[in-house]
Design an enzyme around this catalytic site. Sequence first.
Site, PDB file in Angstrom:
ATOM      1  N   GLU A  82     -20.027  35.175  -4.590  1.00 37.14           N
ATOM      2  CA  GLU A  82     -20.863  35.307  -3.405  1.00 37.14           C
ATOM      3  C   GLU A  82     -20.326  36.502  -2.614  1.00 37.14           C
ATOM      4  O   GLU A  82     -19.176  36.917  -2.791  1.00 37.14           O
ATOM      5  CB  GLU A  82     -20.794  34.031  -2.560  1.00 37.14           C
ATOM      6  CG  GLU A  82     -21.443  32.860  -3.288  1.00 37.14           C
ATOM      7  CD  GLU A  82     -21.473  31.560  -2.483  1.00 37.14           C
ATOM      8  OE1 GLU A  82     -20.495  31.246  -1.805  1.00 37.14           O
ATOM      9  OE2 GLU A  82     -22.495  30.855  -2.575  1.00 37.14           O
ATOM     10  N   ASN A  86     -17.049  21.499   5.185  1.00 36.60           N
ATOM     11  CA  ASN A  86     -15.912  22.182   5.822  1.00 36.60           C
ATOM     12  C   ASN A  86     -16.266  23.531   6.451  1.00 36.60           C
ATOM     13  O   ASN A  86     -15.591  23.971   7.360  1.00 36.60           O
ATOM     14  CB  ASN A  86     -14.723  22.287   4.861  1.00 36.60           C
ATOM     15  CG  ASN A  86     -15.013  23.131   3.656  1.00 36.60           C
ATOM     16  OD1 ASN A  86     -16.172  23.360   3.312  1.00 36.60           O
ATOM     17  ND2 ASN A  86     -13.989  23.600   2.993  1.00 36.60           N
ATOM     18  N   GLU A 109     -18.978  27.267  -6.454  1.00 40.64           N
ATOM     19  CA  GLU A 109     -17.768  27.586  -5.676  1.00 40.64           C
ATOM     20  C   GLU A 109     -17.047  26.263  -5.510  1.00 40.64           C
ATOM     21  O   GLU A 109     -17.467  25.406  -4.739  1.00 40.64           O
ATOM     22  CB  GLU A 109     -18.155  28.156  -4.302  1.00 40.64           C
ATOM     23  CG  GLU A 109     -18.922  29.453  -4.337  1.00 40.64           C
ATOM     24  CD  GLU A 109     -18.084  30.646  -4.754  1.00 40.64           C
ATOM     25  OE1 GLU A 109     -16.861  30.500  -4.938  1.00 40.64           O
ATOM     26  OE2 GLU A 109     -18.663  31.735  -4.920  1.00 40.64           O
TER      27      GLU A 109
HETATM   28  P1  NAD Z   1     -18.061  17.224  -2.553  1.00 42.39           P
HETATM   29  O1  NAD Z   1     -18.168  17.799  -3.916  1.00 42.39           O
HETATM   30  O2  NAD Z   1     -17.785  15.784  -2.420  1.00 42.39           O
HETATM   31  O3  NAD Z   1     -19.399  17.487  -1.754  1.00 42.39           O
HETATM   32  C1  NAD Z   1     -20.015  18.754  -1.667  1.00 42.39           C
HETATM   33  C2  NAD Z   1     -21.499  18.558  -1.454  1.00 42.39           C
HETATM   34  O4  NAD Z   1     -22.048  17.922  -2.596  1.00 42.39           O
HETATM   35  C3  NAD Z   1     -21.837  17.661  -0.277  1.00 42.39           C
HETATM   36  O5  NAD Z   1     -23.055  18.083   0.295  1.00 42.39           O
HETATM   37  C4  NAD Z   1     -22.028  16.316  -0.935  1.00 42.39           C
HETATM   38  O6  NAD Z   1     -22.838  15.456  -0.191  1.00 42.39           O
HETATM   39  C5  NAD Z   1     -22.688  16.722  -2.225  1.00 42.39           C
HETATM   40  N1  NAD Z   1     -22.519  15.766  -3.331  1.00 42.39           N
HETATM   41  C6  NAD Z   1     -21.582  14.800  -3.477  1.00 42.39           C
HETATM   42  N2  NAD Z   1     -21.773  14.150  -4.636  1.00 42.39           N
HETATM   43  C7  NAD Z   1     -22.845  14.706  -5.227  1.00 42.39           C
HETATM   44  C8  NAD Z   1     -23.535  14.475  -6.445  1.00 42.39           C
HETATM   45  N3  NAD Z   1     -23.139  13.535  -7.303  1.00 42.39           N
HETATM   46  N4  NAD Z   1     -24.594  15.256  -6.742  1.00 42.39           N
HETATM   47  C9  NAD Z   1     -24.976  16.224  -5.895  1.00 42.39           C
HETATM   48  N5  NAD Z   1     -24.386  16.494  -4.735  1.00 42.39           N
HETATM   49  C10 NAD Z   1     -23.319  15.745  -4.397  1.00 42.39           C
HETATM   50  O7  NAD Z   1     -17.001  18.102  -1.774  1.00 42.39           O
HETATM   51  P2  NAD Z   1     -16.550  17.944  -0.270  1.00 42.39           P
HETATM   52  O8  NAD Z   1     -15.511  16.901  -0.176  1.00 42.39           O
HETATM   53  O9  NAD Z   1     -17.720  17.831   0.642  1.00 42.39           O
HETATM   54  O10 NAD Z   1     -15.929  19.395  -0.007  1.00 42.39           O
HETATM   55  C11 NAD Z   1     -14.622  19.679  -0.297  1.00 42.39           C
HETATM   56  C12 NAD Z   1     -14.512  20.400  -1.629  1.00 42.39           C
HETATM   57  O11 NAD Z   1     -15.303  21.572  -1.602  1.00 42.39           O
HETATM   58  C13 NAD Z   1     -13.103  20.848  -1.905  1.00 42.39           C
HETATM   59  O12 NAD Z   1     -12.799  20.646  -3.253  1.00 42.39           O
HETATM   60  C14 NAD Z   1     -13.161  22.333  -1.594  1.00 42.39           C
HETATM   61  O13 NAD Z   1     -12.184  23.103  -2.240  1.00 42.39           O
HETATM   62  C15 NAD Z   1     -14.532  22.678  -2.044  1.00 42.39           C
HETATM   63  N6  NAD Z   1     -14.969  23.904  -1.408  1.00 42.39           N
HETATM   64  C16 NAD Z   1     -15.055  25.029  -2.168  1.00 42.39           C
HETATM   65  C17 NAD Z   1     -15.422  26.214  -1.576  1.00 42.39           C
HETATM   66  C18 NAD Z   1     -15.507  27.474  -2.375  1.00 42.39           C
HETATM   67  O14 NAD Z   1     -16.132  28.417  -1.912  1.00 42.39           O
HETATM   68  N7  NAD Z   1     -14.920  27.538  -3.552  1.00 42.39           N
HETATM   69  C19 NAD Z   1     -15.739  26.260  -0.218  1.00 42.39           C
HETATM   70  C20 NAD Z   1     -15.638  25.096   0.515  1.00 42.39           C
HETATM   71  C21 NAD Z   1     -15.263  23.917  -0.095  1.00 42.39           C
END
Ligand code: NAD
Length: 504
Positions: A485, A165, A264
């Site tokens: 961060e 995102n 995060e």
């Molecule tokens: P996600 O957890 O599915 O994926 C995040 C990253 O992790 C991606 O690169 C994905 O390919 C990888 N990933 C997925 N499964 C994994 C595994 N089993 N082991 C290791 N890596 C893995 O999240 P998303 O759908 O890509 O992003 C949206 C989420 O991220 C939302 O919950 C959002 O709130 C959160 N987010 C948090 C922040 C913050 O700063 N707190 C910022 C942006 C997004």
Amino acid sequence: MATTMERPAAGQAGTVAEHHLFIDGAWRAAGSGKTFEVRNPATGAVLARCADGGRDEVRQAIQAADAAFAGWSKTPALARAQLLSKAAALMNERVDELARILTQENGKPLSESVAETQVAAAFLQWNAEEARRIYGEVVPGAAADRRVLTIKQPVGVVAAITPWNFPTSMVTRKVGPALAAGCTIVFRPARATPLVAVAIFKIFEEAGFPKGVVNLITGTNSAEMGDEMATNPLVRKLTFTGSTEVGKELLAKCAGTVKRVSLELGGHAPFIVFEDADLEKAAQAVVTSRFRNAGQTCICTNRLYAQRSIAQQLAHKVAELTGKLKVGNGLEGDTQVGPLIDERGFKKVEEHVKDAVAKGGTVLAGGQPFLTPEGQNGTSGQNGLNGWFYQPTVIGNATPDMLVMHEETFGPVLPIMEFETEEEVIRMANDTPFGLAAYFFSRDVGRVFRVAEGLEYGIVGANDPLPTGPHIPFGGLKESGLGRENGSHGIDDFVEVKAISIGI
Ligand code: NAD
């Protein structure tokens, strides 16, 4: 000089670039020779192909980062700062180019991509400046013949995993402090949005970071790559941004080698509007906060609480502003809301809206998929759109049992619920396992302090819908994460404090 190999991908109509992995200062294909395609979520067009790295490549990158650590950690802070500043300057020179790549692979409006790119460059610059200020201390000794001091040293090899995102700012938010502290890094961008990371790593190469200091692994097997990063003993710190679910899994895996972990994670931000607020400003702020990046932002407003006496008026203003938002391809100048990243994201939005309506919610704006002229999402349209779009939606009469009121929607849906008193709304706002960002509008200075202190969130925007920046600590409480961060504390998570007691 950038040396990424780019060549037309086999089997594609037309030519698309093929990008490689950056390991130990060289661009190379995955060992398997496999690649994966990256598509524009607004049009479905194939943008490029990327090397499909896996466990082996992650391991090689970790080994390269480990070998480079000895030299980089001893490189003077001023020299590290100069390289970071150079990379920041190169990003600033190429804002338009980087922003276009970002909009193409993520779908967000170009204006948001430009802003994200500028902020991302500012993260590098901020960390360049912080690198010079990693100070130790002299501690008063307990005996006359002892002198005690502390020094801060880099933790070692860092592994970083980021979501789709904010594909640009996530790179520099993680790489910036790691390099400033003297750590080396292995970076894995999300599967959907690796292209801007590739472009930024070309900039790192051009800036002249020594080989092995920054490594980039793209790939589709998230679980395998994440497992190697979380279990490899050479990695001393894992920094992850993404969902709470995956964050918890990685945290558990990191326990095996007691790595430092920064997380995060997800959020569910409340936005409270009190009756003494400036309603025009509050309504605009809600819309800005909720619909940025089509609602796919971790600190986006998820639920609006309006004090009863002004609730109708506020709902009307918010619905009116929402109804005017222009949905479309982010590359078109006037677009304000792009597509959801994929079908899964779209289905979640649909589910949340249907659930809210079934539980008594009233649709005040939107409430339907955004249809292309042909009338279907996910299919090719005459206007060139072929993605998962949803109308920006406002739902009145929200109640706590609705999914949208307690699960992260990650889409353009805003529920509005009424409240009576300050105490009641603080209790409702805090009634969640998440604790990332919260917002409220009030002109009563006493209330501003009371409410800001009462909200169990890491980031609070009081009369401010955008409370972030390189200088502001960013992170969550409760299940929204660990560590901070940015800000003057951003580097702390990348250094160890060593105590040295000297007998004289
Ligand atoms: P996600 O957890 O599915 O994926 C995040 C990253 O992790 C991606 O690169 C994905 O390919 C990888 N990933 C997925 N499964 C994994 C595994 N089993 N082991 C290791 N890596 C893995 O999240 P998303 O759908 O890509 O992003 C949206 C989420 O991220 C939302 O919950 C959002 O709130 C959160 N987010 C948090 C922040 C913050 O700063 N707190 C910022 C942006 C997004």
